[in-house]
Motif scaffolding. Structure first.
Motif, short mmCIF file in Angstrom:
data_model
loop_
_atom_site.label_atom_id
_atom_site.label_comp_id
_atom_site.label_asym_id
_atom_site.label_seq_id
_atom_site.Cartn_x
_atom_site.Cartn_y
_atom_site.Cartn_z
N SER A 1 0.83 -1.21 0.00
CA SER A 1 0.00 0.00 0.00
C SER A 1 0.86 1.26 0.00
O SER A 1 1.95 1.28 0.60
N ASP A 2 0.36 2.28 -0.69
CA ASP A 2 0.90 3.63 -0.60
C ASP A 2 -0.20 4.53 -0.05
O ASP A 2 -1.33 4.51 -0.56
N ILE A 3 0.11 5.33 1.00
CA ILE A 3 -0.90 6.16 1.65
C ILE A 3 -0.41 7.60 1.74
O ILE A 3 0.71 7.84 2.19
N ASP A 4 -1.25 8.54 1.31
CA ASP A 4 -0.93 9.96 1.40
C ASP A 4 -2.04 10.68 2.14
O ASP A 4 -3.23 10.37 1.95
N GLY A 5 -1.66 11.64 2.99
CA GLY A 5 -2.64 12.44 3.73
C GLY A 5 -2.32 13.92 3.63
O GLY A 5 -1.14 14.31 3.55
N SER A 6 -3.35 14.75 3.62
CA SER A 6 -3.13 16.20 3.52
C SER A 6 -4.31 16.93 4.15
O SER A 6 -5.36 16.34 4.42
N VAL B 1 -14.15 28.97 16.00
CA VAL B 1 -14.83 28.05 15.09
C VAL B 1 -13.76 27.19 14.45
O VAL B 1 -12.84 27.70 13.81
N LEU B 2 -13.85 25.89 14.65
CA LEU B 2 -12.88 24.95 14.09
C LEU B 2 -13.50 24.28 12.86
O LEU B 2 -14.63 23.78 12.93
N PHE B 3 -12.78 24.27 11.78
CA PHE B 3 -13.30 23.67 10.55
C PHE B 3 -12.14 23.24 9.67
O PHE B 3 -11.02 23.75 9.79
N GLY B 4 -12.40 22.28 8.80
CA GLY B 4 -11.35 21.86 7.88
C GLY B 4 -11.64 20.51 7.28
O GLY B 4 -12.64 19.86 7.58
N GLN B 5 -10.73 20.09 6.44
CA GLN B 5 -10.87 18.84 5.71
C GLN B 5 -9.55 18.09 5.72
O GLN B 5 -8.48 18.68 5.52
N ILE B 6 -9.63 16.80 5.98
CA ILE B 6 -8.45 15.94 5.95
C ILE B 6 -8.68 14.88 4.87
O ILE B 6 -9.67 14.15 4.90
N ILE B 7 -7.75 14.82 3.93
CA ILE B 7 -7.86 13.91 2.80
C ILE B 7 -6.86 12.76 2.97
O ILE B 7 -5.69 12.99 3.29
N GLU B 8 -7.32 11.54 2.75
CA GLU B 8 -6.42 10.40 2.74
C GLU B 8 -6.67 9.58 1.48
O GLU B 8 -7.82 9.23 1.17
N ASN B 9 -5.61 9.31 0.75
CA ASN B 9 -5.69 8.53 -0.49
C ASN B 9 -4.81 7.28 -0.33
O ASN B 9 -3.60 7.40 -0.13
N GLU B 10 -5.44 6.12 -0.39
CA GLU B 10 -4.74 4.85 -0.19
C GLU B 10 -4.82 4.02 -1.48
O GLU B 10 -5.90 3.78 -2.02
N VAL B 11 -3.66 3.59 -1.97
CA VAL B 11 -3.58 2.76 -3.17
C VAL B 11 -3.02 1.41 -2.77
O VAL B 11 -1.89 1.32 -2.25
N ASN B 12 -3.81 0.34 -2.98
CA ASN B 12 -3.42 -1.02 -2.61
C ASN B 12 -3.12 -1.83 -3.86
O ASN B 12 -3.92 -1.86 -4.80
N TYR B 13 -1.95 -2.48 -3.86
CA TYR B 13 -1.54 -3.32 -4.98
C TYR B 13 -1.68 -4.78 -4.55
O TYR B 13 -0.86 -5.30 -3.78
N ILE B 14 -2.75 -5.42 -5.03
CA ILE B 14 -3.05 -6.80 -4.65
C ILE B 14 -2.89 -7.66 -5.90
O ILE B 14 -3.77 -7.72 -6.76
N GLY B 15 -1.75 -8.32 -5.98
CA GLY B 15 -1.44 -9.08 -7.19
C GLY B 15 -1.37 -8.15 -8.38
O GLY B 15 -0.65 -7.16 -8.39
N SER B 16 -2.17 -8.43 -9.41
CA SER B 16 -2.22 -7.57 -10.59
C SER B 16 -3.33 -6.53 -10.50
O SER B 16 -3.53 -5.74 -11.42
N ASP C 1 -10.60 8.93 0.90
CA ASP C 1 -11.44 9.42 2.00
C ASP C 1 -11.33 10.93 2.11
O ASP C 1 -10.22 11.49 2.19
N SER C 2 -12.48 11.59 2.13
CA SER C 2 -12.55 13.03 2.37
C SER C 2 -13.29 13.25 3.68
O SER C 2 -14.50 13.03 3.78
#
Length: 413
Positions: free
Chosen positions: A154-159, A185-200, A207-208
């Motif tokens: 897996s490769d995982i990126d968050g921002s 006032v607290l507000f915001g967005q956390i983005i996570e993008n996960e790429v899984n390599y399962i065989g081929s 996730d937003s």
């Protein structure tokens, strides 16, 4: 109200709402791998000169700059004076995982604030500043497939992160005693993008996570004797709620999208105490101590446990000011140190953080109120231990702090 004041308020309003847009979309305020936990790493940069004096400020006034650490300080804003502050940061980090080193660099807008007096005894400020920052990138993570001898990569990126839009109010009860209240006032967005390599096959999970909530606090400052000020602040526990939008897609297949509510994230009770001493009208020394009672929130992260957090800061500032008409006598020299025990414990090891900094204030006006505040910090976070990562970082902050006057009639001679 004169035309100049209309122009000023219009400019500040446009800048402020532009900053909300920029900051809420910002995704590069940190590169720390520890921003993976909870809501990310908590902000360590502030308004005005604060970053250059070890992040101290609980006992500091707002007579020459916007102090965002204690609302009671707003009572000291000079009458007919307004302050405006905009900040930027650049961070270069070296992350050490075992014998492997990786370097990352981020730079972005970091804050905006303005403040003005409401009367001779009271003042108010509005500040937009990051509350937490997220910016991690993990690659080649191997995970076993339960019930088999196989695994996938897996490769995982968050921002992203959480922003704080804060209103501070301070009032002077006595000549040597001020109180204040703050609401955020607290507000915001956390983005996570996960790429899984399962065989081929390649499976992508995007996730937003959108968060929002409120936070309230109070502060007090007292001068028991000349040139000595003590201060105290409290931030009350609060909840951050939100929702998650998830998109799951597989190579050559259709996407699946669904929305779910996020569990409330609990922010702890926080208390802080500070003292400032002035020597010979040229040297200021400040010490701050803060504690966040994370253990009382009874919540855990999947990768660690929340523990009580202790923070200690020391700041020193030297301002010659022997002859205010000379440029170099208005330059301010600063230094500081801070220690943070961290709010996470992983395998019985705390993710502590400490840093040392130097700073300088370059005057932009003869009265010394408008300043170009520059600070450099070298710090370390975490440790090399059983899979943990040590992060050595260099942080450069720049705050343009401007001051002006309104309701002042021009004299024609």
């Amino acid at each position: 109200m004169n035309i100049n004041k209309y122009k000023l308020l219009t400019t500040l309003t446009l800048c402020f709402f532009t900053s909300i847009s920029v900051l809420s979309q910002s995704n590069s305020l940190t590169s720390s791998p520890y921003s993976l936990y909870g809501l990310g790493t908590f902000n360590s940069t502030y308004t005005g000169k604060t970053s250059g004096i070890g992040s101290t400020g609980i006992a500091n006034s707002s007579s020459t700059f916007i102090n965002n650490l204690n609302p009671a300080s707003l009572a000291s804003i000079p009458l007919k004076t307004f302050f405006f502050d905009v900040g930027m940061k650049s961070e270069y980090g070296v992350q050490i995982d075992g014998g492997v080193k990786e370097t990352k660099n981020v730079a972005n807008f970091s804050n905006m604030a303005f403040a003005f007096p409401l009367s001779a005894k009271s003042g108010v400020s509005v500040t937009l500043i990051p509350y937490t920052n997220v910016g991690y990138s993990l690659s080649n993570i191997e995970t076993d497939i339960e019930g088999t001898t196989s695994s996938f990569i897996s490769d995982i990126d968050g921002s992203g992160g959480i922003n704080s839009l804060k209103l501070n109010y301070g009032y002077s009860l006595l000549d040597n005693l001020s109180v204040g209240a703050t609401g955020s006032v607290l507000f915001g967005q956390i983005i996570e993008n996960e790429v899984n390599y399962i065989g081929s096959n390649v499976l992508t999970i995007y996730d937003s996570n959108s968060y929002s909530g409120f936070q309230f606090g109070a502060g007090v400052q007292y001068e028991p004797i000349k040139d000595v000020t003590v201060g105290a602040v409290v931030t009350f526990p609060s909840l951050i709620g939100g929702d998650k939008e998830t998109t799951v897609s597989q190579y050559y297949d259709d996407q699946i999208e669904y929305t779910d509510d996020l569990d409330d994230f609990k922010l702890p009770l926080e208390v802080g105490f500070g003292i400032q001493k002035r020597f010979l009208d040229q040297v200021n020394v400040a010490i701050d101590y803060r504690m966040k009672y994370w253990s009382k929130t009874d919540q855990t992260d999947e990768l660690g446990t929340f523990v009580d957090q202790n923070m200690l800061a020391l700041g020193v500032e030297f301002a010659p000011s022997a002859n205010p008409l000379k440029f170099w006598n208005n330059v301010e020299y600063r230094a500081g140190f801070n220690y943070d025990s961290g709010n996470l414990e992983i395998d019985n090891k705390k993710i502590y953080n400490y840093g040392a900094n130097i700073g300088i204030g370059i005057p932009l006006s003869y009265d010394g109120l408008s300043m170009l505040n520059l600070a450099y910090t070298y710090g370390k976070k975490g440790q090399i231990y059983d899979g943990l990562i040590q992060e050595n970082y260099h942080l450069l902050t720049l705050n343009i702090s401007l001051a002006g006057q309104w309701f002042v009639k021009r004299k024609i001679q």
